[in-house]
Structures are given as structure tokens and as C-alpha cells.
Design a protein around this motif. Sequence first.
Motif, PDB file in Angstrom:
ATOM      1  N   THR A  66       8.484  -4.663 -12.847  1.00 48.48           N
ATOM      2  CA  THR A  66       8.477  -6.125 -12.867  1.00 48.48           C
ATOM      3  C   THR A  66       8.211  -6.737 -11.495  1.00 48.48           C
ATOM      4  OG1 THR A  66      10.888  -6.134 -12.625  1.00 48.48           O
ATOM      5  CG2 THR A  66      10.011  -6.236 -14.869  1.00 48.48           C
ATOM      6  N   GLY A  67       7.816  -5.914 -10.550  1.00 50.10           N
ATOM      7  CA  GLY A  67       7.372  -6.444  -9.262  1.00 50.10           C
ATOM      8  C   GLY A  67       8.457  -6.827  -8.288  1.00 50.10           C
ATOM      9  N   ARG A  68       9.626  -6.207  -8.391  1.00 52.02           N
ATOM     10  CA  ARG A  68      10.701  -6.542  -7.447  1.00 52.02           C
ATOM     11  C   ARG A  68      10.273  -6.353  -6.005  1.00 52.02           C
ATOM     12  NH1 ARG A  68      15.519  -3.459  -7.313  1.00 52.02           N
ATOM     13  NH2 ARG A  68      14.426  -1.706  -8.239  1.00 52.02           N
ATOM     14  N   PHE A  69       9.704  -5.206  -5.714  1.00 52.30           N
ATOM     15  CA  PHE A  69       9.316  -4.904  -4.333  1.00 52.30           C
ATOM     16  C   PHE A  69       7.943  -5.462  -3.991  1.00 52.30           C
ATOM     17  CE2 PHE A  69      12.049  -1.473  -5.919  1.00 52.30           C
ATOM     18  CZ  PHE A  69      13.140  -1.651  -5.086  1.00 52.30           C
ATOM     19  N   THR A  70       7.031  -5.429  -4.957  1.00 46.63           N
ATOM     20  CA  THR A  70       5.692  -5.965  -4.716  1.00 46.63           C
ATOM     21  C   THR A  70       5.760  -7.427  -4.304  1.00 46.63           C
ATOM     22  OG1 THR A  70       4.862  -4.479  -6.442  1.00 46.63           O
ATOM     23  CG2 THR A  70       3.383  -6.210  -5.702  1.00 46.63           C
ATOM     24  N   THR A  71       6.505  -8.220  -5.041  1.00 50.79           N
ATOM     25  CA  THR A  71       6.647  -9.647  -4.732  1.00 50.79           C
ATOM     26  C   THR A  71       7.379  -9.860  -3.420  1.00 50.79           C
ATOM     27  OG1 THR A  71       6.614 -10.215  -7.083  1.00 50.79           O
ATOM     28  CG2 THR A  71       7.540 -11.840  -5.574  1.00 50.79           C
ATOM     29  N   MET A  72       8.448  -9.109  -3.197  1.00 54.82           N
ATOM     30  CA  MET A  72       9.201  -9.232  -1.954  1.00 54.82           C
ATOM     31  C   MET A  72       8.314  -8.973  -0.741  1.00 54.82           C
ATOM     32  SD  MET A  72      12.386  -6.870  -0.594  1.00 54.82           S
ATOM     33  CE  MET A  72      11.326  -5.424  -0.427  1.00 54.82           C
ATOM     34  N   LEU A  73       7.485  -7.952  -0.804  1.00 51.90           N
ATOM     35  CA  LEU A  73       6.630  -7.604   0.327  1.00 51.90           C
ATOM     36  C   LEU A  73       5.485  -8.603   0.488  1.00 51.90           C
ATOM     37  CD1 LEU A  73       6.693  -3.765  -0.266  1.00 51.90           C
ATOM     38  CD2 LEU A  73       7.723  -4.973   1.662  1.00 51.90           C
ATOM     39  N   ALA A  74       4.979  -9.118  -0.640  1.00 48.51           N
ATOM     40  CA  ALA A  74       3.946 -10.155  -0.559  1.00 48.51           C
ATOM     41  C   ALA A  74       4.497 -11.407   0.111  1.00 48.51           C
ATOM     42  CB  ALA A  74       3.426 -10.484  -1.953  1.00 48.51           C
TER      43      ALA A  74
END
Length: 236
Positions: free
Chosen positions: A55-63
Motif C-alpha cells: 500500500t505504499g507505506r515506504f514508497t510514499t514516505m520516501l517520495a
Amino acid sequence: MKGQEWYQADEIAETYESKRFSDGGRLIDEREKRAVLSAVGPVEGKRMLEIACGTGRFTTMLAERGADIVGLDISPAMLQEGRKKARAAGVADHLEFMRGDAARLPFPDDHFETVIAMRFFHLADTPASFLAEMQRVARDQVVFDTFRRFSTRSIYNWLLPMGSRLYSRMEVEQLLDGAGLRLADEEHDFFLPYGLYRKLPDRLAGRLREVDTAVMESPIGDHVASVSYWDTRLKG
């Protein structure tokens, strides 16, 4: 991969975060994010890939921190939830979610500076091949976590319908050597297994975490941890 059909179900994706990272599960989410940020350091302008992004927990955080990042997952339902999260965070235009197979990454060699995979290797049926593929597309760094074989996780594993793949330190070292990676740093945490925290309300989970942290900060902490976070670099 274990539980692949279960993982891709629409109803699982819709409730994935609320069931795992609310109440006591919030402590797990916070700890995992600290582990990732500690390993990757400043990410402004860094080209990154997250394997099994869910669900993009880390992807969104890093973006949100300026990374040029791709989140890859096999589940369309999970990716849809990730896109919702990115839109809510205002970073939908600064990242890419795509469907793909971690065993055959659709990228050329050395395409990303850093590749991360969290909550992935406990389900991997062929971890050596997955890690080798991650190393192939990474130019510098591969970050991932594992559940420890000789820990309370091994007891908890008996209660799980799918179970988890558990790793000893020797097994991780063999995987790294086979993939052409060297260990740069490591962190170990959670004497008590993740699942216990998810079943508790915030206040009780917080008190339990204080006891858990005291154990982890003791001389035996690294030896009884149930989770390990590995920061690795390409050899040579």
C-alpha cells in the motif's frame, strides 16, 4: 511466494493497513520507517525502488522526502491503495507505482541507487534468487528485513496459517555472499513478535513496548531479537 492469492485479494488490500498498523501496530509501522530512513539516509533526488511496496507505506514516505522512487508490487489492489495514499500525501506526481514480479524485475542493471524490500523475505520461496535480482538492478545499496529463526517469532509462527520463513544470521550472511553484497550496517529489534502488538490497544501496547525496549537495550538484546534490518552494499 507464500499466500500470493490471499495477498492480492481486494478485501485484504482495503483493510491491510487498518488491521496491521493501527492501535499497537502503529509502533511497528513507526519502527520500520525509522529503520528504512536510518539505512537510506538523505534521499533527495535519489533514484530508488521498493520491492513488494504493498500500500505504499515506504514508497510514499520516501517520495515525500524527495526521492525519485518506483513502488513495485504483484497485487493490483495493493497498488490502488498505494496510489490513494500518494494522492492524499500530495506526491502522486513524484513517484510511480507499477505491477511486476520481484523474480523478474523489469529494469536494466544498475538502474537504481537503492533498492528496498520490507515485509518481503519472510514470504520468499527462493530468497537467493530474489536477492540476486535486487542486487542486479541496484547500483549501490540493498536494504531488507528478515524474521529471526532463533527468537520468539519461531513460537508465534506455529499459530500462523501460512507461517513465515525465518532466517539465522548465518543464512543471511550466505545469502549476501551469494548475491555479491556486503553488510554495511544492521539493526535488531522486538523481543516480542509483531503479531502480539497488533492485537493490543495503544496504551497497553506502549507499556509492553517499554519492557521490550529494555530487553533489546540489554547485553542480550541482539541475540533475542525477532526482527533484523539489513543495510547492504554491492561488493567491489
